[in-house]
Enzyme design. Structure first.
Site, PDB file in Angstrom:
ATOM      1  N   GLN A  95       0.544  -1.003  -0.094  1.00 38.22           N
ATOM      2  CA  GLN A  95      -0.087   0.200  -0.187  1.00 38.22           C
ATOM      3  C   GLN A  95       0.949   1.110  -0.241  1.00 38.22           C
ATOM      4  O   GLN A  95       1.997   1.166   0.338  1.00 38.22           O
ATOM      5  CB  GLN A  95      -1.396  -0.217   1.207  1.00 38.22           C
ATOM      6  N   HIS A 261       4.646   0.506   0.879  1.00 38.28           N
ATOM      7  CA  HIS A 261       5.582  -0.065   1.713  1.00 38.28           C
ATOM      8  C   HIS A 261       4.313  -1.666   1.826  1.00 38.28           C
ATOM      9  O   HIS A 261       3.044  -1.212   1.911  1.00 38.28           O
ATOM     10  CB  HIS A 261       5.495   0.162   2.575  1.00 38.28           C
ATOM     11  N   ARG A 280      -3.795   0.229  -2.135  1.00 37.30           N
ATOM     12  CA  ARG A 280      -3.634  -0.492  -2.118  1.00 37.30           C
ATOM     13  C   ARG A 280      -2.826  -1.411  -3.515  1.00 37.30           C
ATOM     14  O   ARG A 280      -3.461  -1.309  -4.605  1.00 37.30           O
ATOM     15  CB  ARG A 280      -4.245  -2.044  -1.703  1.00 37.30           C
TER      16      ARG A 280
END
Length: 410
Positions: A95, A261, A280
């Site tokens: 995300q 990340h 996402r």
């Protein structure tokens, strides 16, 4: 100061033991517990233990006393940060979060379209940015930020297969941010049939590399674990492009807007702007909006900075450019019973993560057990805190940023 009652979020990636143990509740919990929320987000606000009043209502009743006049004006009578304990048993989704301008634009667009704020396809339930900082309480594993592309080419060469070669060469011919954007975009938009033929070859190559104790064993193990948990997911390929980090207790990383990340495993304190905006990119059954993700991603690359904070007397402060928040930590070792003066003049949430402490001020004192937290209004005079007992103790202090630069990086 007031003791808080806080909400626990039961996401599937959470732990059935970590938060339950932290709060002194029966273990295992009946279902996974992922996040302990401390703050004033409308989705799950904290409540004052004494009166049952939500922190949102408490602030709205007297914003200048609770936030301070300057902060109340600056943040529209709204607490700008949210504090969490994360209990990551399984990997979170890949995300990124939007900048302030992107969040405001996306929120207005989805409001105009009439998308419910709790709808699964909603990208922007909040009109604000979501920078965040995560500080490890235990060994904490994460993927964060695009790795230096030359290192990524070396990793891809180590697991090269005929089916992977065209993609490796795509980055090898342009080892920079533009090359990363091209490769990531190609991988995240691959047809499912292509993924299902490409991934098994990658997994076989990762197994071979691990058996040879190659340089990228940790990265290969992560790919295999993600592939087993999320079969056929393009996020497994994207994970090859990110820095693989292992944080020790007290180490932290700051994730500004656009940073891709995924948290993999461990327990941490997280402080973030008071927003729940998430774009996402995979490793999830939830909504993935690839065009919108590509619009917010920052493809600048290199090593992900890890910080242990700056000493400010007994405080260790994790400073960032986020105006919305600042996180500090105080730690006492065995037999250290020193009383420490806490900062004052700003709104604060204080949580005890180890041992127990007593917080005292002009109006009295509060015992703060492990897992418990207090709200400290900006108008409260200086407080002092000391550990109870003879063991180690640790608290985290969340407040608004001390500086006042506008936060908007994209």
């Amino acid at each position: 100061m007031e003791l808080l009652r806080n909400a626990v979020r039961p996401y599937a990636w959470g732990s059935r033991t970590t938060i339950a143990e932290l709060l002194g509740k029966p273990v295992p919990a009946p279902h996974p517990e992922a996040e302990l929320w401390m703050g004033a987000h409308p989705g799950d606000p904290s409540h004052l233990a004494r009166t049952g009043l939500s922190l949102i209502d408490c602030i709205e009743a007297d914003p200048e006393r609770q936030l301070g006049a300057e902060n109340a004006a600056r943040w529209g009578n709204r607490l700008p940060f949210l504090l969490k304990i994360l209990a990551v048993e399984e990997p979170l989704s890949l995300q990124a979060h939007p900048s302030a301008a992107q969040a405001a634009d996306g929120y207005a667009r989805e409001e105009a379209l009439g998308i419910a704020r709790d709808a699964g396809e909603r990208n922007y339930p909040d009109p604000t940015a979501k920078p965040e900082l995560v500080c490890a309480l235990t060994e904490f594993h994460a993927l964060a930020g695009f790795r230096d592309p030359h290192r990524t080419v070396a990793l891809l060469d180590a697991v090269r297969t005929p089916s992977l070669s065209p993609y490796i060469d795509l980055l090898g011919d342009q080892p920079d941010s533009d090359g990363l954007r091209a490769l990531f975009t190609t991988w995240i938009t691959l047809p499912q049939t292509s993924l299902e033929s490409l991934l098994p070859d990658l997994f076989d190559a990762c197994v071979r590399h691990m058996k040879e104790h190659g340089e990228f064993t940790a990265e290969c193990q992560t790919v295999l674990e993600l592939g087993e948990r999320y079969p056929g997911d393009a996020g497994v390929l994207a994970a090859l492009l990110l820095n693989r980090l292992v944080l020790g207790p007290g180490e932290a990383i700051y994730l500004p807007a656009g940073n891709l990340h995924a948290y993999l495993h461990g327990t941490a304190v997280e402080i973030l702007a008071n927003s729940d905006n998430i774009l996402r990119g995979g490793l999830t059954p939830k909504h993935v909006d690839v065009p919108e993700l590509l619009r917010v991603l920052d493809f600048r690359c290199g090593d992900m900075p890890v910080t242990t904070g700056d000493h400010d007397g007994e405080l260790r402060t994790y400073r960032t450019d986020a105006a919305e928040f600042e996180l500090s930590r105080i730690e006492w070792q065995d037999d250290d019973r020193a009383e420490v003066a806490m900062p004052s003049g700003r709104p604060q949430i204080v949580v005890c993560t180890e041992g127990s402490v007593t917080v005292r001020g002009d109006s009295g004192e509060v015992a703060l057990a492990r897992g418990h937290s207090i709200w400290v209004p900006a108008a409260d005079p200086e407080l002092k805190v000391r550990p109870d007992g003879s063991g180690r103790a640790q608290i985290f202090i969340a407040t608004v940023g001390a500086e006042s630069p506008a936060h908007d990086t994209l």
